[in-house]
Design an enzyme around this catalytic site. Structure first.
Site, mmCIF file in Angstrom:
data_model
loop_
_atom_site.group_PDB
_atom_site.id
_atom_site.type_symbol
_atom_site.label_atom_id
_atom_site.label_comp_id
_atom_site.label_asym_id
_atom_site.label_seq_id
_atom_site.Cartn_x
_atom_site.Cartn_y
_atom_site.Cartn_z
ATOM 1 N N ASP A 198 0.288 -7.578 6.776
ATOM 2 C CA ASP A 198 -0.855 -6.704 6.520
ATOM 3 C C ASP A 198 -1.889 -7.578 5.803
ATOM 4 O OD1 ASP A 198 -2.739 -4.974 5.424
ATOM 5 O OD2 ASP A 198 -1.291 -3.405 4.961
ATOM 6 N N TYR A 241 0.853 -1.184 0.000
ATOM 7 C CA TYR A 241 0.000 0.000 0.000
ATOM 8 C C TYR A 241 0.900 1.249 0.000
ATOM 9 C CZ TYR A 241 -3.209 3.452 1.898
ATOM 10 O OH TYR A 241 -3.943 4.583 2.098
HETATM 11 C C1 PLP Z 1 -5.982 1.074 2.858
HETATM 12 C C2 PLP Z 1 -4.859 0.242 3.257
HETATM 13 C C3 PLP Z 1 -4.058 0.584 4.355
HETATM 14 C C4 PLP Z 1 -4.264 1.878 5.139
HETATM 15 O O1 PLP Z 1 -5.470 1.875 5.811
HETATM 16 P P1 PLP Z 1 -6.331 3.194 6.160
HETATM 17 O O2 PLP Z 1 -7.509 2.646 6.875
HETATM 18 O O3 PLP Z 1 -6.659 3.850 4.863
HETATM 19 O O4 PLP Z 1 -5.476 4.050 7.005
HETATM 20 C C5 PLP Z 1 -3.051 -0.281 4.714
HETATM 21 N N1 PLP Z 1 -2.811 -1.420 4.021
HETATM 22 C C6 PLP Z 1 -3.548 -1.773 2.954
HETATM 23 C C7 PLP Z 1 -3.243 -3.036 2.238
HETATM 24 C C8 PLP Z 1 -4.590 -0.956 2.533
HETATM 25 O O5 PLP Z 1 -5.303 -1.295 1.455
#
Ligand code: PLP
Length: 375
Positions: A168, A100
């Site tokens: 993540d 991201y």
């Molecule tokens: C959107 C996203 C984030 C960040 O999240 P927010 O809620 O926008 O702060 C982190 N990792 C991934 C894979 C994302 O798609």
């Protein structure tokens, strides 16, 4: 016997309210709590530190990740930042090179200046996991964003030594992938996406089985203060009750869309781990229950025309909601990455990312077919 995923999603943290019997627990919209005498209270003193609505949501999240503990944050980026605060100057981080854009921005523009060193490597190839003496953290996104690369979590965990492995899990959600079962120490989420699932909130979370890490996250939650509001916790908690249903539908529709695009003469390349031609397909099959609704593809025609004129795919940032979205990574979600780095990663102007929603798949295919005939 431990309840299954779908049952836990509905029941953990959702016990009827003991005071009234309300089947849905009330939302505790309060900043503070009455004390009998100084320090004598019912376990809550201030909502930045603890709030019952947040607590119930955290219990549900932990259960779904198969983790002991969850800590909710005000956004996915705040959860990422909470993990980064575990580091000290001189520490080294290995990070997937296809993450991201906001993760890259946070590491490069905020944490680098505190003396933390980052290496961006293709973690879908185990050979690239090369620990240095000061490597404290390995940050993995799988499927990655936007190229859907698959990293072998178990393989990376076997090489991590004393470093913490962080996954993540935003793109898979715990219904499709439970990274802790493959050896991840910390799982983080943007709850804004599949967990919330309805594009109506911003939220994040971190889960772990390690009590000490959990205590650190609890401390950061309170000391740094990036906490979600009780209303947002309620919405996210309501969202995860239907996570299994939604992820099945997202994955079925994602597969249909990916297969359609792979056959289409105007599409040069499709990135979707559910296609047998995808280099990570076999590993994805081993660690995921299905392949989610995220599909990217390369289109060498009028990209701007294509993505601005779809009927059901709304041109917007974000992903993981019930409605289909289309995004242009190079100029939208990944615009914070410098052009040279985008090129190195293979994110070109011809790349389009879809978040396939849960509409009827035939309508989505009609939409794609119609717009592809025009541009
Ligand atoms: C959107 C996203 C984030 C960040 O999240 P927010 O809620 O926008 O702060 C982190 N990792 C991934 C894979 C994302 O798609």
């Amino acid at each position: 016997m431990k309840a299954r995923f779908e049952t836990q999603a509905i029941h953990v943290g959702s016990e009827p309210d003991p005071l009234t019997g309300a089947v849905i627990p009330p939302i505790h919209l309060t900043s503070t709590y009455a004390q009998e005498s100084p320090g004598v209270h019912k376990g809550y003193d201030y909502s930045r530190a603890d709030n019952p609505t947040r607590e119930k949501y955290e219990q549900a999240l932990a259960a779904l990740e198969g983790a002991k503990y969850a800590t909710a944050f005000s956004s996915g980026v705040a959860a990422t930042s909470a993990v980064a605060t575990l580091l000290s100057p001189g520490d080294h981080v290995i990070c997937s090179d296809d993450t991201y854009g906001g993760t890259y921005r946070l590491f490069e523009k905020v944490y680098k200046k505190y003396g933390i060193e980052f290496s961006y490597v293709d973690t879908s190839n185990l050979k690239n996991i090369k620990l240095k003496k000061n490597t404290k953290l390995i940050w993995v996104e799988t499927p990655s964003n936007p190229l859907m690369k698959i990293s072998d979590i178990k393989g990376i965990a076997s090489k991590k030594e004393d470093a913490l492995l962080v996954v993540d899990n935003t793109f898979s959600s715990p219904y499709l992938l439970q990274p802790h079962t493959f050896g991840a120490d910390i799982v983080i989420h943007s709850a804004t996406k599949y967990l919330g699932g309805h594009s109506d909130l911003i939220g994040g979370a971190a889960t772990t089985n390690d009590k000490k890490l959990f205590e650190e996250f609890k401390f950061i939650q309170k000391a740094v203060g990036a906490v979600p509001s009780p209303l947002d916790c309620y919405l996210a908690h309501r969202g995860i009750k239907t996570l299994a249903l939604r992820m099945k539908a997202h994955s079925e529709n994602g597969q249909r869309v990916a297969e359609f695009l792979a056959e289409h003469p105007k599409i040069t390349k499709v990135f979707y781990p559910g296609l047998p031609s995808h280099p990570g397909h076999e590993i994805a099959k081993k660690q995921m229950r299905a392949f989610s609704g995220m599909v990217s593809f390369e289109f060498n025609g009028n990209v701007k025309g294509l993505i601005s004129n779809m009927k059901y795919f709304t041109l917007a940032e974000s992903l993981g909601g019930i409605e289909s979205l289309v995004n242009h990574p190079a100029s939208m979600t990944h615009a914070s990455i410098p052009p040279a780095e985008l090129k190195r990663r293979g994110i070109g102007h011809n790349l389009v990312r879809l978040s396939v929603g849960v509409e009827h798949p035939d309508d989505l295919l009609d939409d794609l077919s119609s717009v592809l005939s025009k541009y």
